[in-house]
Design a protein around this motif. Structure first.
Motif, PDB file in Angstrom:
ATOM      1  N   PHE A 171      44.076   7.045   6.871  1.00 11.95           N
ATOM      2  CA  PHE A 171      44.765   7.999   5.990  1.00 11.95           C
ATOM      3  C   PHE A 171      43.924   8.530   4.838  1.00 11.95           C
ATOM      4  CE2 PHE A 171      45.848   3.739   4.514  1.00 11.95           C
ATOM      5  CZ  PHE A 171      45.777   3.817   3.125  1.00 11.95           C
ATOM      6  N   CYS A 172      42.618   8.291   4.849  1.00 15.71           N
ATOM      7  CA  CYS A 172      41.756   8.782   3.761  1.00 15.71           C
ATOM      8  C   CYS A 172      41.758  10.306   3.677  1.00 15.71           C
ATOM      9  CB  CYS A 172      40.339   8.247   3.908  1.00 15.71           C
ATOM     10  SG  CYS A 172      39.505   8.764   5.432  1.00 15.71           S
ATOM     11  N   HIS A 173      41.986  10.976   4.807  1.00 14.59           N
ATOM     12  CA  HIS A 173      41.989  12.441   4.812  1.00 14.59           C
ATOM     13  C   HIS A 173      43.092  13.020   3.923  1.00 14.59           C
ATOM     14  CE1 HIS A 173      44.665  11.212   8.062  1.00 14.59           C
ATOM     15  NE2 HIS A 173      45.298  12.355   7.905  1.00 14.59           N
ATOM     16  N   HIS A 174      44.154  12.265   3.711  1.00 17.39           N
ATOM     17  CA  HIS A 174      45.228  12.735   2.830  1.00 17.39           C
ATOM     18  C   HIS A 174      44.775  12.797   1.376  1.00 17.39           C
ATOM     19  CE1 HIS A 174      48.381  12.706   5.844  1.00 17.39           C
ATOM     20  NE2 HIS A 174      48.021  11.491   6.202  1.00 17.39           N
ATOM     21  N   ASP A 209      29.975  14.880  17.560  1.00 13.88           N
ATOM     22  CA  ASP A 209      28.771  14.165  18.000  1.00 13.88           C
ATOM     23  C   ASP A 209      28.676  12.797  17.329  1.00 13.88           C
ATOM     24  OD1 ASP A 209      28.033  16.239  19.670  1.00 13.88           O
ATOM     25  OD2 ASP A 209      26.667  17.157  18.200  1.00 13.88           O
ATOM     26  N   ASP A 210      28.962  12.755  16.029  1.00 15.47           N
ATOM     27  CA  ASP A 210      28.945  11.475  15.307  1.00 15.47           C
ATOM     28  C   ASP A 210      30.040  10.546  15.833  1.00 15.47           C
ATOM     29  OD1 ASP A 210      26.831  12.349  13.698  1.00 15.47           O
ATOM     30  OD2 ASP A 210      28.174  13.069  12.108  1.00 15.47           O
ATOM     31  N   ALA A 211      31.198  11.129  16.125  1.00 16.24           N
ATOM     32  CA  ALA A 211      32.310  10.327  16.656  1.00 16.24           C
ATOM     33  C   ALA A 211      31.914   9.721  17.999  1.00 16.24           C
ATOM     34  CB  ALA A 211      33.561  11.194  16.815  1.00 16.24           C
ATOM     35  N   PHE A 212      31.304  10.535  18.857  1.00 14.78           N
ATOM     36  CA  PHE A 212      30.883  10.042  20.166  1.00 14.78           C
ATOM     37  C   PHE A 212      29.923   8.866  20.021  1.00 14.78           C
ATOM     38  CE2 PHE A 212      27.894   9.992  23.703  1.00 14.78           C
ATOM     39  CZ  PHE A 212      28.762   9.793  24.761  1.00 14.78           C
ATOM     40  N   GLY A 234      36.383  16.431  12.888  1.00 18.67           N
ATOM     41  CA  GLY A 234      35.696  17.444  13.670  1.00 18.67           C
ATOM     42  C   GLY A 234      34.200  17.194  13.832  1.00 18.67           C
ATOM     43  N   ARG A 235      33.758  16.016  13.492  1.00 20.27           N
ATOM     44  CA  ARG A 235      32.338  15.646  13.635  1.00 20.27           C
ATOM     45  C   ARG A 235      32.172  14.924  14.978  1.00 20.27           C
ATOM     46  NH1 ARG A 235      31.010  12.944   7.928  1.00 20.27           N
ATOM     47  NH2 ARG A 235      29.157  12.324   9.095  1.00 20.27           N
TER      48      ARG A 235
END
Length: 187
Positions: free
Chosen positions: A114-117, A160-163, A157-158
């Protein structure tokens, strides 16, 4: 200690009811507040996965009464607050620990949801990367931290980093999986 190990084994075998029963038995024999707090945290994590959030909160509160500075209990309580829709309460709990310089892998994993909030995801990613760069965390924590960071980076939306984070999580030795969820039961 034997009951705790047995409780964790039952959980890994997908037998949560037996795990809960065994942890309750372990509470009867645990005299040390720190041990009792770890058991309450384990119960809180299992019950939370079952969706019984109010009861999970009670277990985390019991852990905090036993050991007020237990970071797993404080992180678990923040996670329950978030799941109950009490985002501000969850945020305050997390900020108190982070501002006091007491982050933990569990706290990073909790806050990644929930940091995006609150616009604080870069800080969560930074803490996560710091933990991953050390040998101070368990293999389970390492794997789950990679998985949590992968989910967060994907949400941001990152891709490549997520992969890369998901790949590292999958390369780890063992996945702790129960009820189709990935989590760490603190022991």
């Amino acid at each position: 200690d034997t009951c705790q190990v047995l409780g964790e084994a039952y959980l890994k075998l997908g037998m949560p009811a037996e795990s809960i029963q065994t942890y309750h038995k372990a509470l009867q024999y645990a005299g040390n507040p720190s041990v009792r707090a770890r058991i309450y945290c384990s119960l809180g994590a299992i019950i939370m996965l079952r969706g019984e959030l109010e009861q999970a909160l009670q277990y985390y509160e019991s852990a905090i009464r036993e050991e007020p500075a237990n970071r797993s209990a404080l992180s678990g309580r923040a996670n329950v607050y978030y799941r109950l829709g009490e985002k501000d309460k969850a945020h305050r709990q997390v900020r108190e620990l982070m501002d006091a310089g007491k982050p933990s892998p569990e706290l990073v994993m909790t806050y990644s949801h929930f940091c995006h909030h609150f616009g604080e995801c870069d800080e969560v990613i930074s803490y996560g990367e710091q933990f991953l760069a050390t040998r101070l965390i368990t293999d389970d924590q390492r794997q789950l931290l990679h998985f949590s960071l992968g989910q967060l980076l994907d949400k941001l939306g990152r891709y490549d980093d997520a992969f890369q984070q998901f790949r590292r999580a999958n390369e780890a030795e063992q996945v702790v999986e129960t009820f189709g969820n990935h989590f760490h039961v603190p022991l």
